[in-house]
Design an enzyme around this catalytic site. Structure first.
Site, mmCIF file in Angstrom:
data_model
loop_
_atom_site.group_PDB
_atom_site.id
_atom_site.type_symbol
_atom_site.label_atom_id
_atom_site.label_comp_id
_atom_site.label_asym_id
_atom_site.label_seq_id
_atom_site.Cartn_x
_atom_site.Cartn_y
_atom_site.Cartn_z
ATOM 1 N N GLY A 157 2.969 -1.772 -4.928
ATOM 2 C CA GLY A 157 1.707 -1.454 -4.286
ATOM 3 C C GLY A 157 1.569 -2.064 -2.901
ATOM 4 C CG HIS A 158 -1.889 -0.907 -0.641
ATOM 5 N ND1 HIS A 158 -2.941 -0.293 -0.004
ATOM 6 C CD2 HIS A 158 -2.396 -1.331 -1.824
ATOM 7 C CE1 HIS A 158 -4.019 -0.347 -0.761
ATOM 8 N NE2 HIS A 158 -3.694 -0.965 -1.869
#
Length: 359
Positions: free
Chosen positions: A244-245
């Site tokens: 994920g970011h």
């Protein structure tokens, strides 16, 4: 290669005929004459007494069938790795199939923007694309369909296998490998829900992969909404992993297939996540943490933690819970039976349940 030469190459002590020639490596239970095998896991030690290999790489003092040479090493698995390098070597990247003699490293079907900068010895296969202002370092290999976005940077020795994608602005260090259809820098999963709609948040950050990172096929590393998502030097991903970011993963970590790590996670060095393990967002995972397959990590973990289960708890406790839960239906039936028995005994012992005498 002679066995005495191989022993010297891999740092092992030879017990046996050094003049024997070996050609390849093979599993201990299927090896034949002319092949080298190894045992680093006690699960396979019984095969040492039946193997047909010419030689086996083992720990010092291991018992081996008569006629089989022993290559003793303190770390048999690493010695096996060295033997694979010596006898098989690494994949040789072919020149583009349609490259002209004048430019044997570049397919005429490769698309390179005029502002892009290519280093020495870059291999460009048919259908790869290098966008404007991108930098591709010395000795990089871009297989068919590989894509390097605008302003992206690849340091020397990177390999992008077919369909691998590096989005705009992302940075790859030295000797980074992206296997087929890996995606680096796609938008993070960021939305603000307002008035019944999920409104997209611009993902203005990038992804940085440090030196010697290897990303398996079908993996995705999302770009950060702000600043960067970073994967530390020497970290290796198997296939089908999602990061994920804004997450930062440390150095020399190992992530097995189907791992999912949510956004904004801070992960230390030498972390190992088993297959299908998941990490909730905004957590801190310490150095040298190990999580078993399918572990659901929902809390911060200190250095050296060993966890498993859903949700993840201390590994030994997770194993005991798993064993206890193997027959939940049977346990439920026995519990019901015990409840009925207790109720029967309670009624027998309760004086209020004694029938009154007739007058």
């Amino acid at each position: 290669m002679r066995l005495d030469e191989l022993a010297q190459r891999i740092g092992a002590t030879l017990h046996g005929d050094g003049s024997v020639q070996v050609r390849t490596c093979a599993p201990v239970d299927r090896a034949s004459a002319g092949q080298v095998s190894f045992v680093a896991n006690t699960k396979y030690i019984e095969h040492l007494l039946t193997t047909k290999a010419s030689a086996v790489i083992v720990s010092p003092g291991a018992a081996v069938r008569d006629g089989v040479a022993r290559l003793e090493a303190r770390d048999p698995y690493f010695a096996f790795r060295q033997a694979m390098v010596a006898l098989h070597g690494f994949r040789v990247h072919p020149a583009p199939a349609d490259a002209p003699a004048a430019h044997p490293e570049r397919s005429p079907q490769a698309v390179v923007h005029a502002s892009a900068r290519l280093g020495k010895g870059v291999h460009l296969h048919a259908g790869c694309v290098v966008e404007r202002n991108a930098i591709v370092g010395d000795g990089c290999v871009l297989y068919p369909g590989a894509y390097v976005g605008e302003g992206a940077q690849l340091d020397e020795g990177c390999v992008l296998f077919p369909g691998a994608t590096v989005y705009d602005g992302c940075v790859l260090g030295k000797r980074v490998t992206l296997h087929a259809h890996a995606v680096i820098g796609s938008d993070g999963f960021g939305y603000a829900t307002h008035a019944g709609r999920h409104e997209k948040i611009p993902q203005a950050g990038i992804v940085v992969l440090e030196d010697d990172v290897e990303i398996g096929s079908g993996c995705v590393v999302e770009r950060a909404a702000m600043e960067e998502t970073r994967i530390g030097a020497g970290t290796k991903f198997a296939d089908l992993i999602s990061i994920g970011h804004g997450t930062r993963i440390g150095k020399h970590c190992l992530l097995v297939s189907l791992v999912g790590v949510s956004g904004s996670v801070e992960m230390g060095d030498y972390v190992v996540l088993g297959g299908q393990a998941g990490v909730t967002g905004h957590l801190k995972i310490g150095n040298n943490v190990q999580a078993s397959g399918k572990a659901a990590i929902v809390t911060d973990l200190p250095d050296g933690a060993r966890v498993g289960g859903i949700p993840a708890i201390e590994l030994d406790a997770a194993k005991r819970n798993a064993l206890a839960g193997r027959d939940l239906y049977g346990m439920a039936r026995r519990l019901k039976q015990l409840e009925r028995e207790v109720e029967r005994l309670r009624k027998q012992l309760d004086p209020s349940n004694t029938p009154s005498e007739k007058p």
